[in-house]
Design a protein around this motif. Sequence first.
Motif, PDB file in Angstrom:
ATOM      1  N   ILE A  40      20.558  18.077  66.877  1.00  0.00           N
ATOM      2  CA  ILE A  40      21.863  17.493  67.225  1.00  0.00           C
ATOM      3  C   ILE A  40      22.447  16.812  65.998  1.00  0.00           C
ATOM      4  O   ILE A  40      21.830  15.928  65.405  1.00  0.00           O
ATOM      5  N   VAL A  41      23.638  17.233  65.603  1.00  0.00           N
ATOM      6  CA  VAL A  41      24.291  16.679  64.407  1.00  0.00           C
ATOM      7  C   VAL A  41      25.598  15.974  64.749  1.00  0.00           C
ATOM      8  O   VAL A  41      26.298  15.484  63.858  1.00  0.00           O
ATOM      9  N   ARG A  50      25.249  21.006  68.034  1.00  0.00           N
ATOM     10  CA  ARG A  50      23.895  21.355  67.595  1.00  0.00           C
ATOM     11  C   ARG A  50      23.941  22.315  66.417  1.00  0.00           C
ATOM     12  O   ARG A  50      24.781  23.208  66.372  1.00  0.00           O
ATOM     13  N   ARG A  51      23.002  22.104  65.491  1.00  0.00           N
ATOM     14  CA  ARG A  51      22.842  23.032  64.364  1.00  0.00           C
ATOM     15  C   ARG A  51      21.592  23.865  64.585  1.00  0.00           C
ATOM     16  O   ARG A  51      20.534  23.340  64.921  1.00  0.00           O
ATOM     17  N   PHE A  52      21.733  25.164  64.379  1.00  0.00           N
ATOM     18  CA  PHE A  52      20.605  26.089  64.472  1.00  0.00           C
ATOM     19  C   PHE A  52      20.290  26.606  63.076  1.00  0.00           C
ATOM     20  O   PHE A  52      21.198  26.895  62.296  1.00  0.00           O
ATOM     21  N   GLY A  53      19.018  26.760  62.784  1.00  0.00           N
ATOM     22  CA  GLY A  53      18.633  27.265  61.483  1.00  0.00           C
ATOM     23  C   GLY A  53      18.545  26.156  60.450  1.00  0.00           C
ATOM     24  O   GLY A  53      18.650  24.967  60.767  1.00  0.00           O
ATOM     25  N   PRO A  54      18.373  26.533  59.178  1.00  0.00           N
ATOM     26  CA  PRO A  54      18.179  25.533  58.117  1.00  0.00           C
ATOM     27  C   PRO A  54      19.422  24.694  57.860  1.00  0.00           C
ATOM     28  O   PRO A  54      20.544  25.109  58.142  1.00  0.00           O
ATOM     29  N   GLU A  55      19.197  23.513  57.310  1.00  0.00           N
ATOM     30  CA  GLU A  55      20.302  22.589  57.051  1.00  0.00           C
ATOM     31  C   GLU A  55      21.277  23.138  56.022  1.00  0.00           C
ATOM     32  O   GLU A  55      22.497  23.035  56.179  1.00  0.00           O
ATOM     33  N   HIS A  56      20.755  23.686  54.955  1.00  0.00           N
ATOM     34  CA  HIS A  56      21.619  24.202  53.882  1.00  0.00           C
ATOM     35  C   HIS A  56      21.623  25.728  53.944  1.00  0.00           C
ATOM     36  O   HIS A  56      20.886  26.411  53.230  1.00  0.00           O
ATOM     37  N   GLY A  92      25.321  29.357  58.491  1.00  0.00           N
ATOM     38  CA  GLY A  92      25.088  28.043  59.069  1.00  0.00           C
ATOM     39  C   GLY A  92      25.666  28.052  60.470  1.00  0.00           C
ATOM     40  O   GLY A  92      26.875  28.233  60.637  1.00  0.00           O
ATOM     41  N   VAL A  93      24.839  27.878  61.496  1.00  0.00           N
ATOM     42  CA  VAL A  93      25.252  28.106  62.878  1.00  0.00           C
ATOM     43  C   VAL A  93      25.276  26.792  63.659  1.00  0.00           C
ATOM     44  O   VAL A  93      24.286  26.056  63.690  1.00  0.00           O
ATOM     45  N   TYR A  94      26.408  26.533  64.307  1.00  0.00           N
ATOM     46  CA  TYR A  94      26.593  25.320  65.106  1.00  0.00           C
ATOM     47  C   TYR A  94      27.146  25.719  66.476  1.00  0.00           C
ATOM     48  O   TYR A  94      27.948  26.648  66.586  1.00  0.00           O
ATOM     49  N   VAL A  95      26.720  25.009  67.506  1.00  0.00           N
ATOM     50  CA  VAL A  95      27.184  25.271  68.865  1.00  0.00           C
ATOM     51  C   VAL A  95      27.706  23.980  69.473  1.00  0.00           C
ATOM     52  O   VAL A  95      27.067  22.930  69.388  1.00  0.00           O
ATOM     53  N   LEU A  96      28.877  24.074  70.097  1.00  0.00           N
ATOM     54  CA  LEU A  96      29.513  22.931  70.749  1.00  0.00           C
ATOM     55  C   LEU A  96      29.236  23.008  72.248  1.00  0.00           C
ATOM     56  O   LEU A  96      29.535  24.005  72.897  1.00  0.00           O
ATOM     57  N   ASP A  97      28.656  21.932  72.795  1.00  0.00           N
ATOM     58  CA  ASP A  97      28.236  21.887  74.195  1.00  0.00           C
ATOM     59  C   ASP A  97      28.949  20.720  74.881  1.00  0.00           C
ATOM     60  O   ASP A  97      28.904  19.593  74.400  1.00  0.00           O
ATOM     61  N   TYR A  98      29.592  20.990  76.029  1.00  0.00           N
ATOM     62  CA  TYR A  98      30.358  19.951  76.722  1.00  0.00           C
ATOM     63  C   TYR A  98      29.556  19.224  77.798  1.00  0.00           C
ATOM     64  O   TYR A  98      29.912  18.118  78.192  1.00  0.00           O
ATOM     65  N   GLY A  99      28.502  19.845  78.297  1.00  0.00           N
ATOM     66  CA  GLY A  99      27.717  19.220  79.345  1.00  0.00           C
ATOM     67  C   GLY A  99      28.432  19.225  80.684  1.00  0.00           C
ATOM     68  O   GLY A  99      29.549  19.725  80.825  1.00  0.00           O
ATOM     69  N   SER A 129      28.907  21.267  55.827  1.00  0.00           N
ATOM     70  CA  SER A 129      28.757  22.526  55.077  1.00  0.00           C
ATOM     71  C   SER A 129      29.435  22.464  53.712  1.00  0.00           C
ATOM     72  O   SER A 129      29.841  23.491  53.172  1.00  0.00           O
ATOM     73  N   GLY A 130      29.577  21.273  53.171  1.00  0.00           N
ATOM     74  CA  GLY A 130      30.187  21.141  51.850  1.00  0.00           C
ATOM     75  C   GLY A 130      31.674  21.362  51.863  1.00  0.00           C
ATOM     76  O   GLY A 130      32.236  21.885  50.891  1.00  0.00           O
ATOM     77  N   ASN A 131      32.338  20.984  52.983  1.00  0.00           N
ATOM     78  CA  ASN A 131      33.792  21.104  53.128  1.00  0.00           C
ATOM     79  C   ASN A 131      34.291  22.550  53.062  1.00  0.00           C
ATOM     80  O   ASN A 131      35.426  22.803  52.662  1.00  0.00           O
ATOM     81  N   ARG A 132      33.444  23.463  53.488  1.00  0.00           N
ATOM     82  CA  ARG A 132      33.872  24.862  53.565  1.00  0.00           C
ATOM     83  C   ARG A 132      34.678  25.104  54.845  1.00  0.00           C
ATOM     84  O   ARG A 132      34.572  24.353  55.811  1.00  0.00           O
ATOM     85  N   GLU A 133      35.468  26.167  54.846  1.00  0.00           N
ATOM     86  CA  GLU A 133      36.183  26.555  56.056  1.00  0.00           C
ATOM     87  C   GLU A 133      35.202  27.109  57.087  1.00  0.00           C
ATOM     88  O   GLU A 133      34.134  27.629  56.735  1.00  0.00           O
ATOM     89  N   VAL A 134      35.577  27.008  58.353  1.00  0.00           N
ATOM     90  CA  VAL A 134      34.679  27.328  59.455  1.00  0.00           C
ATOM     91  C   VAL A 134      35.165  28.558  60.204  1.00  0.00           C
ATOM     92  O   VAL A 134      36.353  28.674  60.538  1.00  0.00           O
ATOM     93  N   ASP A 135      34.246  29.490  60.474  1.00  0.00           N
ATOM     94  CA  ASP A 135      34.536  30.634  61.343  1.00  0.00           C
ATOM     95  C   ASP A 135      34.265  30.217  62.783  1.00  0.00           C
ATOM     96  O   ASP A 135      33.165  29.739  63.101  1.00  0.00           O
ATOM     97  N   LEU A 136      35.243  30.385  63.670  1.00  0.00           N
ATOM     98  CA  LEU A 136      35.051  30.098  65.083  1.00  0.00           C
ATOM     99  C   LEU A 136      34.654  31.383  65.806  1.00  0.00           C
ATOM    100  O   LEU A 136      35.300  32.415  65.640  1.00  0.00           O
TER     101      LEU A 136
END
Length: 376
Positions: A40-41, A50-56, A92-99, A129-136
Amino acid sequence: MGITDMASSATGFAFGAARNAWSLFLSDGIAPPHRTPSVIVGDGPHRTLRRFGPEHAGDPVLLVTPLAAPSSCYDLMPDQSVVQYLVDLGRGVYVLDYGPMSYDDRDLGFEVWIDDIVPEAIHRVSELSGNREVDLVAWSLGGTVGLLTAAAHPELPIRSIAAFGTPIDYAQIPLIALARVAGRYVGAPVLAGLSRLLGGIPAPIVQLGYRATALERELMRPWFIACNIADADRLARMESVDRFQAGMFGYPGRLFHEMGMRLTVANDLASKKARFAGRTIDLAAVTVPVLALAGTEDVLAPIPAVAAITEVLPNAAVRFTTAPGSHLGLLTGPAARTTSWVHLAQFLDDPHEAPRDPARGDEPAIRESQSGTWAP
């Protein structure tokens, strides 16, 4: 095959069938619930990140969960996990969960997700992610939220949007044709009354409604089990879908009212402008590349309803394609790894490049229309 081999095979079948029947009906199930390890990040009301996989890792991907659905839609089983597939691609994989939603959430509307929850998650993922743009990447109504967020906030660091089974033209969904007609006459007062009385649509009703869209599957379930009682893998896949359905949440009252009256009855998305809470969100403000995928057996978001996206984003390069599968199967069915996920990987590799048709060499598989939208 000799008599001994036949007897051995029959014994093995009977043993497997008995073991599976015990596990399915009398024990904890064929296979334990799956969950790819994550960290959880980001956290807050209806916004666990949540982040899946390695941090960097590589370029960041944020998977936007549909409203009322558990985030397990992206992580059903080890071999049917979108998050694991993207991790294996080096992203770098992140998932948004609303509960879950409760009566206290009855006043939440689309703007809470469009203006607050999703933008906050995008900024957080970009920062990590170092201020990179994000793919949704989103499924079903998650794609709706992603598109509306990009339109309402074009300043967000969004690189692209990939939407699985996201309907745009609700007039092209036969399943809700009668509901749309009824909604024109009694929809507003009925939905408002339900919202006041229940505070929204409770989870059991949502779960029942989702099952009803796959009535054949529900009716054929005993026959499916009987035919596959010795096949642990197929039964485990059935279980994973059952667990997903049982984990669906309810809809907040105001949000469900907006879904019914604005998306379904008024068909706002097909008109290119969505109206929520006294404001208008113009889809023409979406300028990032978009991938839209439709399932060939999807009754909740049939191909024409999804294909309409090529007509409503005049300032975005839009790829539209189809793949085998139902609403959930398109996203994470057994065939997704070699069909829809391949389209996703190609798109994420370079959202601005037209996909290629191997049968035609270097010829683009789709053309570019005069509006700048990639169209069939």
